[in-house]
Design an enzyme around this catalytic site. Structure first.
Site, short mmCIF file in Angstrom:
data_model
loop_
_atom_site.label_atom_id
_atom_site.label_comp_id
_atom_site.label_asym_id
_atom_site.label_seq_id
_atom_site.Cartn_x
_atom_site.Cartn_y
_atom_site.Cartn_z
N LYS A 54 0.84 -1.21 0.00
CA LYS A 54 0.00 0.00 0.00
C LYS A 54 0.87 1.25 0.00
O LYS A 54 0.61 2.21 -0.72
CB LYS A 54 -0.93 -0.01 1.22
CG LYS A 54 -2.08 -1.01 1.08
CD LYS A 54 -2.85 -1.22 2.38
CE LYS A 54 -3.87 -2.35 2.22
NZ LYS A 54 -4.58 -2.72 3.44
N GLN A 98 -4.34 -1.33 9.72
CA GLN A 98 -4.39 -2.67 9.12
C GLN A 98 -5.03 -3.65 10.09
O GLN A 98 -4.66 -3.74 11.26
CB GLN A 98 -2.97 -3.12 8.74
CG GLN A 98 -2.90 -4.44 8.00
CD GLN A 98 -3.58 -4.42 6.62
OE1 GLN A 98 -3.63 -3.40 5.96
NE2 GLN A 98 -4.11 -5.56 6.21
N ASP A 121 -10.76 3.59 4.34
CA ASP A 121 -11.12 2.17 4.26
C ASP A 121 -12.64 1.99 4.22
O ASP A 121 -13.13 0.92 3.87
CB ASP A 121 -10.59 1.43 5.50
CG ASP A 121 -9.39 0.55 5.21
OD1 ASP A 121 -9.29 0.05 4.08
OD2 ASP A 121 -8.56 0.37 6.12
N1 GUN Z 1 -7.27 -6.45 6.34
C1 GUN Z 1 -7.70 -7.16 5.27
N2 GUN Z 1 -8.21 -6.34 4.33
C2 GUN Z 1 -8.09 -5.09 4.80
C3 GUN Z 1 -8.42 -3.80 4.27
O1 GUN Z 1 -8.97 -3.65 3.17
N3 GUN Z 1 -8.12 -2.75 5.09
C4 GUN Z 1 -7.55 -2.89 6.31
N4 GUN Z 1 -7.32 -1.79 7.02
N5 GUN Z 1 -7.24 -4.06 6.83
C5 GUN Z 1 -7.50 -5.15 6.07
#
Ligand code: GUN
Length: 296
Positions: A54, A98, A121
């Site tokens: 990311k 995350q 998100d």
């Molecule tokens: N863990 C798995 N997928 C995601 C996501 O799209 N965003 C975040 N913050 N954590 C995740």
């Protein structure tokens, strides 16, 4: 006849080039550089690799990224303080915590602490609620990535039967909502299957569009798919593979080889939905910065 591949990597590259152009325009016109703040608690290998990807994508798009990685022993109060610091930081337009978090931290409390205007998100209750009633919001990245892939491939969703496997807050529930809402890439009749569903194949065989987010390899095999269906595999599973340098390979939730004999269009893993999730995160971060610039 073998299915065509729905290439998420290619679509992601095209969309990221457009995002990078808009980032450069925003910088030139308003002096604003979109910024993403990333919080990673603990060192789960999959989470670490997602977060690294990311940040790299952010930098490639010309965005600012701030990386906070703290040990798994971080307390809830410390986690909340990290979020609050990013809420108050004007360089940060989007915050990503995350998931999953270590067990001793209340995930809901941490998500709730994210300022909704920085919730790129789309996980806060405010954003989820806005999405449900069709108000302006940040759409969650993986579900929106799935819809963008369907749109890019010209898949008609309106009036079709979409079957979603999985009911997580991150994928299953929101993707079901986006598929049913009255909008482009929606207006489908949606069935949601989950671990309580009896005889999964009865439902999957009725799907014109099958979205699989079960978190388990081989949840769907070729004989469970209606001929000509569109299959979107959201799963990312690490299975041991001694022939690989890192000791594992990535597989989805769908048995690709048998499914590709029956479907008309299918996403690969890797290179399918994964790159689109990151792309939609960049898109939301850019949008957050653009909203701020429009406010003056
Ligand atoms: N863990 C798995 N997928 C995601 C996501 O799209 N965003 C975040 N913050 N954590 C995740």
């Amino acid at each position: 006849m073998p299915a065509k591949i729905l290439d998420g990597k290619l679509l992601a590259a095209t969309m990221r080039a457009d995002i990078a152009k808009q980032v450069a325009e925003l910088k030139a016109a308003k002096g604003i550089t979109p910024g993403l703040g990333v919080i990673l608690i603990g060192a789960d290998p999959a989470s670490t690799s997602y977060v690294t990807a990311k940040e790299k994508a952010c930098e490639e798009a010309g965005m600012y990224s701030e990386d906070v990685r703290v040990p798994a022993e971080t307390t809830q109060a410390e986690a909340l303080a990290l979020v609050q610091k990013m809420n108050a930081d004007p360089r940060i337009h989007g915050i990503l915590v995350q998931l999953p978090l270590p067990k001793h931290i209340d995930e809901a409390a941490v998500i709730n602490a994210i300022a909704p205007e920085k919730d790129v998100d789309g996980f806060t209750p405010i954003n989820v609620g806005r999405m449900m009633i069709g108000e302006t919001c940040f759409l969650p990245c993986t579900p929106n990535g799935v819809i963008q892939m369907l749109l890019s491939a010209g898949v008609e969703t309106s009036g079709k039967h979409a079957v979603v496997i999985g009911r997580s807050n991150i994928v299953g529930k929101p993707v079901a909502h986006l598929l049913m809402r009255k909008a482009k890439g929606g207006n489908a009749t949606v069935t949601v299957c989950h671990t309580g569903t009896k005889d999964l194949a009865t439902f999957t065989k009725q799907a014109d569009i099958l979205v699989v987010a079960a978190g388990r390899p081989n949840t769907v095999t070729g004989e469970m798919i209606k001929p000509g269906a569109v299959v979107i595999d959201v799963g990312v599973n690490r299975v041991p593979d001694a022939t690989k340098k890192n000791g594992f390979r990535l597989v989805g939730d769908v048995d690709f080889d048998s499914a590709a004999q029956v479907a008309s269009l299918i996403t690969p893993v890797p290179g399918g939905v994964g790159p689109m999730t990151i792309t939609m995160l960049l898109y939301n971060t850019l949008e957050s910065a653009q909203r701020l610039s429009a406010k003056g």
